[in-house]
Design a protein around this motif. Structure first.
Motif, mmCIF file in Angstrom:
data_model
loop_
_atom_site.group_PDB
_atom_site.id
_atom_site.type_symbol
_atom_site.label_atom_id
_atom_site.label_comp_id
_atom_site.label_asym_id
_atom_site.label_seq_id
_atom_site.Cartn_x
_atom_site.Cartn_y
_atom_site.Cartn_z
ATOM 1 N N VAL A 127 -2.727 -13.410 8.718
ATOM 2 C CA VAL A 127 -2.310 -12.206 8.008
ATOM 3 C C VAL A 127 -1.122 -11.606 8.755
ATOM 4 O O VAL A 127 -1.100 -11.587 9.987
ATOM 5 N N THR A 128 -0.128 -11.165 8.009
ATOM 6 C CA THR A 128 1.029 -10.496 8.591
ATOM 7 C C THR A 128 1.114 -9.095 8.033
ATOM 8 O O THR A 128 0.720 -8.841 6.885
ATOM 9 N N LEU A 129 1.630 -8.188 8.830
ATOM 10 C CA LEU A 129 1.728 -6.787 8.441
ATOM 11 C C LEU A 129 3.124 -6.261 8.733
ATOM 12 O O LEU A 129 3.642 -6.446 9.841
ATOM 13 N N TYR A 141 0.837 -1.188 0.000
ATOM 14 C CA TYR A 141 0.000 0.000 0.000
ATOM 15 C C TYR A 141 0.872 1.237 0.000
ATOM 16 O O TYR A 141 2.060 1.184 0.347
ATOM 17 N N SER A 142 0.273 2.358 -0.395
ATOM 18 C CA SER A 142 1.083 3.564 -0.569
ATOM 19 C C SER A 142 0.860 4.608 0.526
ATOM 20 O O SER A 142 1.746 5.434 0.767
ATOM 21 N N ASP A 143 -0.288 4.565 1.205
ATOM 22 C CA ASP A 143 -0.606 5.591 2.199
ATOM 23 C C ASP A 143 0.003 5.206 3.555
ATOM 24 O O ASP A 143 -0.432 4.241 4.184
ATOM 25 N N SER A 144 0.975 5.972 4.001
ATOM 26 C CA SER A 144 1.631 5.663 5.267
ATOM 27 C C SER A 144 0.686 5.779 6.458
ATOM 28 O O SER A 144 0.971 5.279 7.544
ATOM 29 N N ALA A 164 7.716 -1.534 5.708
ATOM 30 C CA ALA A 164 7.791 -1.814 4.279
ATOM 31 C C ALA A 164 6.471 -1.542 3.571
ATOM 32 O O ALA A 164 6.388 -1.635 2.346
ATOM 33 N N LYS A 165 5.434 -1.261 4.325
ATOM 34 C CA LYS A 165 4.090 -1.024 3.790
ATOM 35 C C LYS A 165 3.609 -2.210 2.959
ATOM 36 O O LYS A 165 3.165 -2.057 1.819
ATOM 37 N N HIS A 166 3.698 -3.399 3.552
ATOM 38 C CA HIS A 166 3.096 -4.535 2.884
ATOM 39 C C HIS A 166 2.477 -5.489 3.901
ATOM 40 O O HIS A 166 2.871 -5.519 5.082
ATOM 41 N N PHE A 167 1.494 -6.229 3.432
ATOM 42 C CA PHE A 167 0.809 -7.207 4.271
ATOM 43 C C PHE A 167 0.469 -8.422 3.420
ATOM 44 O O PHE A 167 0.363 -8.324 2.188
ATOM 45 N N SER A 168 0.359 -9.548 4.058
ATOM 46 C CA SER A 168 0.198 -10.809 3.336
ATOM 47 C C SER A 168 -0.857 -11.695 3.978
ATOM 48 O O SER A 168 -1.035 -11.668 5.194
ATOM 49 N N LEU A 169 -1.496 -12.486 3.124
ATOM 50 C CA LEU A 169 -2.450 -13.496 3.575
ATOM 51 C C LEU A 169 -1.804 -14.860 3.396
ATOM 52 O O LEU A 169 -1.267 -15.158 2.328
ATOM 53 N N HIS A 170 -1.847 -15.670 4.444
ATOM 54 C CA HIS A 170 -1.285 -17.004 4.402
ATOM 55 C C HIS A 170 -2.395 -18.016 4.659
ATOM 56 O O HIS A 170 -3.104 -17.911 5.664
ATOM 57 N N ILE A 171 -2.528 -18.962 3.758
ATOM 58 C CA ILE A 171 -3.504 -20.044 3.949
ATOM 59 C C ILE A 171 -2.717 -21.345 4.002
ATOM 60 O O ILE A 171 -1.983 -21.678 3.061
ATOM 61 N N THR A 172 -2.837 -22.063 5.093
ATOM 62 C CA THR A 172 -2.140 -23.343 5.221
ATOM 63 C C THR A 172 -3.116 -24.493 4.979
ATOM 64 O O THR A 172 -4.334 -24.325 5.077
ATOM 65 N N GLU A 173 -2.535 -25.647 4.649
ATOM 66 C CA GLU A 173 -3.333 -26.867 4.414
ATOM 67 C C GLU A 173 -4.540 -26.574 3.531
ATOM 68 O O GLU A 173 -5.687 -26.862 3.884
#
Lengths: 116, 114
Positions: free
Chosen positions: B64-66, B25-28, B70-79
């Motif tokens: 979800v991690t944030l 994302y771009s907005d701090s 670095a202004k990034h976040f991720s979705l993790h799906i296991t199994e």
């Protein structure tokens, strides 16, 4: 049941014939928004409203109008529809105040519009 | 204007493998980051969200991690399971009016092969 209701769900119309897609929510939400969804382009925001009589342009407002005269209703108006407005439209609402905390955005079922 | 970039646009995994979708994302000033899942023919629905004062959040097989620096976040799906097949959208709050607005990434189509 708490919900966002859109009508019509499906519509085929012709170029230039004015149409309105209604959106109503029964959750007393302050924030309402319209999106269009096209393949590969995700959810693009058309207009949004923070509260009654307050509306702002989103990313793709050209060719659309909205009004927010009452808290529960947020109609989307296409004054002179064109074929490039053929799309799937979603209305959504939230309690609001995204800047101060988490608020779940609740979507309507969608309105599939075809302009010939 | 402010925007949210989402990658990849399509993702195919075998059942049981993990899937990761990333957004920047771009907005701090962004401080709320939800993820929505849209099954075929249905409306988007919230699956998990995270606030800026938290680095990670888990709910069963999804997390979800944030990284605010670095202004990034991720979705993790296991199994992963076949019912995880859907389009996933990330979103972030941006400054707009007095209360902010929410904008979406372009979506990731996840296919889980049995």
């Amino acid at each position: 049941e708490a919900q966002v209701t859109q009508n019509p769900r499906y519509l085929i119309t012709v170029t230039g014939k004015k149409l309105t897609v209604t959106c109503s929510q029964n959750m007393n939400h302050e924030y309402m928004s319209w999106y269009r969804q096209d393949p590969g382009l995700g959810l693009r925001q058309i207009y949004y409203s923070m509260n009654v009589e307050v509306t702002d342009k989103g990313d793709v407002p050209e060719g659309y109008k909205v009004s927010r005269k009452e808290k529960r209703n947020f109609p989307l108006i296409l004054e002179s529809p064109s074929p490039n407005q053929t799309s799937l439209y979603f209305c959504a609402s939230s309690q609001g105040q995204f800047s101060s905390g988490a608020n779940v955005l609740t979507f309507g079922a969608g309105s599939r519009l075809t302009v010939l | 204007g402010e925007n949210v970039e989402q990658h990849p646009s399509t993702l195919s995994v075998q059942e049981g493998d993990s899937a990761v979708i990333k957004c920047t994302y771009s907005d701090s000033a962004s401080n709320y980051f939800p993820w929505y899942k849209q099954e075929l023919g249905k409306r988007p629905q919230l699956i998990i969200d995270i606030r800026s004062n938290v680095g990670e959040k888990k709910d069963q097989r999804i997390a979800v991690t944030l990284n605010k620096t670095a202004k990034h976040f991720s979705l993790h799906i296991t199994e992963t399971q076949p019912e995880d097949s859907a389009v996933y959208f990330c979103a972030a709050t941006v400054r707009g009016g007095s209360q902010g607005n929410l904008i979406f990434g372009k979506g990731t189509k996840l296919s889980v092969k049995p």
